[in-house]
Design a protein around this motif. Structure first.
Motif, PDB file in Angstrom:
ATOM      1  N   ASP A 198     -17.002  45.159   4.493  1.00  0.00           N
ATOM      2  CA  ASP A 198     -15.734  44.705   3.918  1.00  0.00           C
ATOM      3  C   ASP A 198     -14.666  44.730   5.008  1.00  0.00           C
ATOM      4  OD1 ASP A 198     -13.247  44.495   2.518  1.00  0.00           O
ATOM      5  OD2 ASP A 198     -14.274  45.110   0.693  1.00  0.00           O
ATOM      6  N   TYR A 199     -14.002  43.599   5.213  1.00  0.00           N
ATOM      7  CA  TYR A 199     -12.993  43.492   6.255  1.00  0.00           C
ATOM      8  C   TYR A 199     -11.572  43.563   5.705  1.00  0.00           C
ATOM      9  CZ  TYR A 199     -16.546  42.652   9.708  1.00  0.00           C
ATOM     10  OH  TYR A 199     -17.613  42.810  10.557  1.00  0.00           O
ATOM     11  N   ALA A 200     -11.420  44.223   4.579  1.00  0.00           N
ATOM     12  CA  ALA A 200     -10.066  44.467   4.080  1.00  0.00           C
ATOM     13  C   ALA A 200      -9.333  45.370   5.075  1.00  0.00           C
ATOM     14  CB  ALA A 200     -10.124  45.132   2.711  1.00  0.00           C
ATOM     15  N   ILE A 201      -8.092  45.030   5.389  1.00  0.00           N
ATOM     16  CA  ILE A 201      -7.304  45.847   6.304  1.00  0.00           C
ATOM     17  C   ILE A 201      -7.008  47.191   5.648  1.00  0.00           C
ATOM     18  CG2 ILE A 201      -5.145  45.995   7.593  1.00  0.00           C
ATOM     19  CD1 ILE A 201      -7.042  43.824   8.596  1.00  0.00           C
ATOM     20  N   LEU A 202      -7.224  48.260   6.403  1.00  0.00           N
ATOM     21  CA  LEU A 202      -7.046  49.607   5.859  1.00  0.00           C
ATOM     22  C   LEU A 202      -5.590  49.861   5.481  1.00  0.00           C
ATOM     23  CD1 LEU A 202      -9.295  51.554   8.384  1.00  0.00           C
ATOM     24  CD2 LEU A 202      -9.838  50.971   6.007  1.00  0.00           C
ATOM     25  N   ALA A 203      -5.410  50.642   4.434  1.00  0.00           N
ATOM     26  CA  ALA A 203      -4.064  50.996   3.978  1.00  0.00           C
ATOM     27  C   ALA A 203      -3.301  51.687   5.103  1.00  0.00           C
ATOM     28  CB  ALA A 203      -4.159  51.916   2.764  1.00  0.00           C
ATOM     29  N   GLY A 204      -2.074  51.301   5.296  1.00  0.00           N
ATOM     30  CA  GLY A 204      -1.231  51.902   6.315  1.00  0.00           C
ATOM     31  C   GLY A 204      -1.334  51.257   7.676  1.00  0.00           C
ATOM     32  N   SER A 205      -2.288  50.349   7.866  1.00  0.00           N
ATOM     33  CA  SER A 205      -2.421  49.695   9.160  1.00  0.00           C
ATOM     34  C   SER A 205      -1.275  48.708   9.375  1.00  0.00           C
ATOM     35  CB  SER A 205      -3.748  48.944   9.256  1.00  0.00           C
ATOM     36  OG  SER A 205      -3.805  48.171  10.441  1.00  0.00           O
ATOM     37  N   PRO A 206      -0.721  48.658  10.596  1.00  0.00           N
ATOM     38  CA  PRO A 206       0.316  47.654  10.888  1.00  0.00           C
ATOM     39  C   PRO A 206      -0.192  46.223  10.721  1.00  0.00           C
ATOM     40  CG  PRO A 206       0.274  49.356  12.587  1.00  0.00           C
ATOM     41  CD  PRO A 206      -0.942  49.560  11.742  1.00  0.00           C
ATOM     42  N   ALA A 207      -1.519  46.043  10.700  1.00  0.00           N
ATOM     43  CA  ALA A 207      -2.092  44.703  10.573  1.00  0.00           C
ATOM     44  C   ALA A 207      -2.168  44.220   9.128  1.00  0.00           C
ATOM     45  CB  ALA A 207      -3.484  44.677  11.187  1.00  0.00           C
ATOM     46  N   ALA A 208      -1.663  45.007   8.195  1.00  0.00           N
ATOM     47  CA  ALA A 208      -1.707  44.611   6.785  1.00  0.00           C
ATOM     48  C   ALA A 208      -1.093  43.227   6.600  1.00  0.00           C
ATOM     49  CB  ALA A 208      -0.962  45.627   5.936  1.00  0.00           C
TER      50      ALA A 208
END
Length: 284
Positions: free
Chosen positions: A259-269
């Motif tokens: 799963d390539y969902a951006i992790l919570a808290g990442s600036p890349a959200a």
């Protein structure tokens, strides 16, 4: 001649929808030549899944996998103004050392060359896992013009995710909201483009190994909103922001269930492909 579908250079406005192409190829016995990966005497498969040609085509909801050579490989005559949408290009056979050369000559998603190319669009598509190259376009004679990638995922391409093969200068290449995940076995991460000007916006690039993100020659890349993790080649990459931590959870195996969902808290959200998994693509 071994391929699943062959289209002539005069083909116009063909739509392919919901087609699965798998295990196409000719069985050949290796002579030990340099371009034959298996050792002499062993058997391998050659020939692609589809040979496209002509113009105005739509390839939609197709899965092309485990063919002897590339999923798509052009014949002579050119290829123009065509779209790949909601497609999956993959390979499941691996050698014992983890490289994608179990029984195929070279498993790329698309190797498009042998004539002029322009107006090719890849949207909402999945490249991987275990491909050699994602998309390799052009040759030493023919330029490739106006190529776009939007909402695509490149998962574990062991050579380049995208390359234009260093031919005559091309132009009009663009990347929007793509996710590029390079494997630890890769020597480069993960584009080689000699375009005289290309743009990358809102993409996320992560190298889990130490290979640099390569960009060859041509004009400078422009764009904004890109985020990179472990991308070491500071002089040859698109404009963007370095991440202190990986943008997604990665098991290291390039399993299709990743799963390539951006992790919570990442600036890349909010950046990268909105197709976070193969399951998400199939439900689109």
């Amino acid at each position: 001649q071994g391929q699943g579908i062959r289209m002539g250079p005069g083909s116009v406005n063909v739509t392919m929808n919901g087609i699965d192409i798998a295990d196409c190829g000719l069985a050949l016995q290796s002579t030990g030549a340099a371009d034959q990966v298996p050792a002499a005497g062993l058997w391998f498969a050659d020939r692609p899944g589809c040979l496209p040609g002509g113009s105005g085509h739509t390839f939609r909801r197709m899965r092309i996998h485990d063919c002897g050579e590339d999923a798509f490989q052009t014949d002579a005559g050119g290829f123009h103004d065509s779209t790949f949408d909601l497609c999956i290009f993959s390979n499941t056979r691996l050698r014992a050392d983890g490289l994608p050369y179990a029984a195929e000559r070279h498993p790329d998603a698309a190797q498009l060359y042998g004539g002029p190319m322009s107006g090719i669009t890849f949207s909402r598509s999945w490249f991987g896992s275990h491909l050699l190259q994602g998309v390799a376009m052009g040759d030493q004679v023919n330029a490739v013009q106006k190529v776009s990638f939007a909402d695509c995922v490149f998962q574990g391409c062991y050579g380049f995710a995208v390359a234009d093969n260093g031919g005559p200068p091309s132009n009009g290449w663009s990347f929007l909201r793509c996710s590029i995940d390079a494997p630890s076995l890769a020597s480069a991460c993960d584009c080689a483009i000699s375009s005289t000007g290309w743009i990358m916006n809102d993409c996320v690039i992560a190298c889990v190994g130490d290979g640099p993100f390569h960009y060859w020659g041509g004009g400078a890349c422009t764009g904004s909103g890109n985020f990179m993790y472990s991308v070491t080649d500071a002089g040859h990459r698109p404009p963007g922001t370095d991440l202190a931590a990986a943008p997604w959870s990665h098991p290291g195996s390039y399993d299709p269930s990743t799963d390539y969902a951006i992790l919570a808290g990442s600036p890349a959200a909010g950046r990268g492909s909105r197709l976070t998994s193969v399951a998400a693509l199939l439900s689109s």
